[in-house]
Write a protein that holds these residues in place. Structure first.
Motif, short mmCIF file in Angstrom:
data_model
loop_
_atom_site.label_atom_id
_atom_site.label_comp_id
_atom_site.label_asym_id
_atom_site.label_seq_id
_atom_site.Cartn_x
_atom_site.Cartn_y
_atom_site.Cartn_z
N TYR A 9 7.12 -1.42 13.49
CA TYR A 9 6.65 -0.32 12.65
C TYR A 9 6.33 0.94 13.46
CZ TYR A 9 6.42 -3.65 8.82
OH TYR A 9 6.74 -4.58 7.86
N MET A 10 6.35 0.82 14.77
CA MET A 10 6.22 2.01 15.61
C MET A 10 7.54 2.75 15.78
SD MET A 10 3.01 2.38 16.87
CE MET A 10 2.47 2.08 15.20
N VAL A 11 8.65 2.08 15.45
CA VAL A 11 9.96 2.68 15.67
C VAL A 11 10.89 2.51 14.47
CG1 VAL A 11 10.89 0.61 16.79
CG2 VAL A 11 11.87 2.83 17.34
N ILE A 12 10.65 1.51 13.63
CA ILE A 12 11.52 1.22 12.48
C ILE A 12 10.69 1.11 11.21
CG2 ILE A 12 13.11 -0.45 11.45
CD1 ILE A 12 13.89 -1.33 14.25
N ASN A 13 11.14 1.79 10.18
CA ASN A 13 10.62 1.59 8.83
C ASN A 13 11.79 1.25 7.92
OD1 ASN A 13 7.85 3.98 8.42
ND2 ASN A 13 7.93 1.96 9.34
N SER A 14 11.66 0.19 7.16
CA SER A 14 12.65 -0.12 6.12
C SER A 14 11.93 -0.08 4.78
CB SER A 14 13.28 -1.49 6.36
OG SER A 14 12.31 -2.50 6.51
N LEU A 15 12.51 0.65 3.85
CA LEU A 15 11.85 0.88 2.56
C LEU A 15 12.79 0.50 1.42
CD1 LEU A 15 11.32 3.77 4.47
CD2 LEU A 15 9.31 3.62 2.99
N ARG A 16 12.19 0.20 0.30
CA ARG A 16 12.98 -0.17 -0.88
C ARG A 16 12.56 0.68 -2.06
NH1 ARG A 16 12.99 -4.14 -5.01
NH2 ARG A 16 10.88 -4.78 -4.46
N GLU A 17 13.55 1.22 -2.73
CA GLU A 17 13.27 2.01 -3.92
C GLU A 17 13.05 1.07 -5.10
OE1 GLU A 17 15.34 5.51 -6.67
OE2 GLU A 17 16.14 5.05 -4.67
N ILE A 18 11.99 1.31 -5.84
CA ILE A 18 11.69 0.44 -6.99
C ILE A 18 11.70 1.26 -8.27
CG2 ILE A 18 10.31 -1.13 -5.60
CD1 ILE A 18 7.81 0.09 -6.91
N ASN A 19 11.97 0.57 -9.36
CA ASN A 19 11.92 1.17 -10.69
C ASN A 19 11.29 0.16 -11.64
OD1 ASN A 19 14.01 -0.68 -11.30
ND2 ASN A 19 15.53 0.80 -10.57
N LYS A 20 11.32 0.46 -12.91
CA LYS A 20 10.64 -0.38 -13.89
C LYS A 20 11.19 -1.80 -13.91
CE LYS A 20 9.32 -0.53 -18.78
NZ LYS A 20 9.36 0.18 -20.08
N SER A 21 12.51 -1.94 -13.88
CA SER A 21 13.10 -3.28 -13.93
C SER A 21 12.77 -4.09 -12.68
CB SER A 21 14.62 -3.18 -14.11
OG SER A 21 15.20 -2.45 -13.04
N ASP A 22 12.76 -3.42 -11.51
CA ASP A 22 12.39 -4.12 -10.28
C ASP A 22 10.96 -4.63 -10.33
OD1 ASP A 22 14.87 -3.64 -9.11
OD2 ASP A 22 14.24 -1.68 -8.37
N VAL A 23 10.07 -3.79 -10.84
CA VAL A 23 8.66 -4.16 -10.92
C VAL A 23 8.47 -5.34 -11.87
CG1 VAL A 23 6.39 -3.39 -11.68
CG2 VAL A 23 7.82 -1.88 -10.29
N GLU A 24 9.14 -5.31 -13.01
CA GLU A 24 9.02 -6.42 -13.96
C GLU A 24 9.47 -7.73 -13.32
OE1 GLU A 24 11.39 -5.07 -17.19
OE2 GLU A 24 9.73 -4.02 -18.19
N PHE A 25 10.57 -7.68 -12.57
CA PHE A 25 11.08 -8.89 -11.93
C PHE A 25 10.11 -9.39 -10.87
CE2 PHE A 25 13.45 -10.89 -8.46
CZ PHE A 25 14.04 -11.94 -9.15
N GLU A 26 9.56 -8.48 -10.05
CA GLU A 26 8.65 -8.89 -8.99
C GLU A 26 7.36 -9.49 -9.54
OE1 GLU A 26 7.81 -5.98 -6.07
OE2 GLU A 26 9.80 -6.09 -5.16
#
Length: 340
Positions: A319-336
């Motif tokens: 996390y000092m050199v790499i960040n990986s991120l995920r875009e979320i939306n309503k359907s993603d949140v419902e599934f999670e």
């Protein structure tokens, strides 16, 4: 490898079994086990009589040793090849492909992949979260001339150092190019820095919505549901963000990115997590070695938090050199939420 051959006694019909030394070149592991053997010991073994339990055990032991040494050699080769791949990929990320002597070229390997935006809101739980976890993302957004706003939901007063940590937050953000007026620190009795305290989803959601509407942010960045370190305050921010997504209250022009939590092994691989990140992530930021030092220096401005294990974190964490991120939306949140 052990060969068993009969040794016929010239005076009788009895067969003596003796071991013939393997012709396979010893590896480091084999040498470790065999370095104590002497010629006298080998001669004694050659003069042994018929195989008994000890002889069978010795054969099994040597066969097992042979396979172990081969396995160790393969593991070393795989690790070496993977390390070389990581270093080559990392070097390619910061080298341009030039043509015709022109100094304008394209990146050989893309070092960042984030949605374009002019105004981004970063939501954290405590002072030092912004650099400990999101440092690469902040530097990349600032490199793109994106204005970054920071909303910190507590002053980190768990150890009665709230005033000190407040100033450290301002110093660290300023070192990464964030204006002092773009930092908001919430000091509320119901949002205290405490792993045992329950942060109400509605309270956090109201703070987020107020900031989104007033700042007209095009990008909201925060923790995912595991909170990177598993801290309950981090996770609470995700669930508040998720509730806004489910309610449709996130502005339509605002995208939501959550910082991906990785397992402990990947967490401390530094740049050697690079191939896995590129394969599994849709949004990422990879910093150069010089930019990585900028994040580390910003983290060191949180003097009150510089205990020994955080120094190790600064040295080895991805996390000092790499960040990986995920875009979320309503359907993603419902599934999670259903999955959890």
């Amino acid at each position: 490898m052990i060969h068993v051959s009969p040794n016929i006694d010239p005076h009788g019909s009895e067969a003596n079994i003796r071991s013939v030394p393997s012709t396979v070149p010893p590896s480091l592991l084999a040498w470790w086990f065999q370095c104590g053997k002497t010629d006298t010991h080998q001669e004694q073994r050659q003069q042994q009589g018929p195989l008994g339990f000890t002889g069978c055990f010795d054969i099994i032991y040597n066969i097992t040793l042979h396979y172990l040494q081969e396995t160790l050699d393969h593991i070393v080769l795989v690790l070496l090849a993977y390390s070389v791949l990581c270093i080559v990929l990392y070097r390619l990320m910061f080298r341009r492909a030039y043509s015709g002597g022109s100094r304008v070229g394209r990146w050989l390997v893309r070092r960042s992949h984030l949605p374009p935006c002019n105004r981004a809101l970063l939501v954290t739980a405590h002072p030092d979260d912004e650099v400990m976890f999101f440092g690469p993302t902040i530097l990349e957004l600032r490199r793109r001339q994106c204005r970054v706003f920071v909303l910190c939901l507590s002053e980190g007063n768990h150890d009665r150092k709230g005033a000190i940590r407040r100033q450290e937050l301002w110093d660290a953000c300023e070192s990464m190019g964030i204006r002092p007026e773009d930092i908001t620190l919430v000091n509320a009795t119901h949002l205290q820095d405490d792993p045992t305290a329950e942060w109400k989803t509605g309270t956090i959601a109201s703070q987020l919505l107020r900031q989104l509407e007033s700042l007209d942010a095009e990008l909201l960045i925060t923790f995912d549901k595991e909170g990177v370190s598993g801290h309950p305050n981090h996770c609470a921010i995700y669930y508040a963000t998720a509730s806004l997504c489910l309610s449709g209250l996130i502005p339509t022009n605002c995208k939501v990115l959550t910082l991906e939590t990785v397992n402990v092994c990947r967490k401390y691989l530094s740049i050697f997590d690079l191939p896995v990140t590129l394969l599994l992530s849709t949004n990422w930021v990879i910093l150069s070695w010089r930019a990585r030092r900028s994040v580390q220096n910003a983290m060191r401005l949180h003097h009150s938090q510089m205990v020994w294990f955080r120094r190790l974190y600064i040295a080895f964490s991805r996390y000092m050199v790499i960040n990986s991120l995920r875009e979320i939306n309503k359907s993603d949140v419902e599934f999670e939420i259903l999955d959890s």
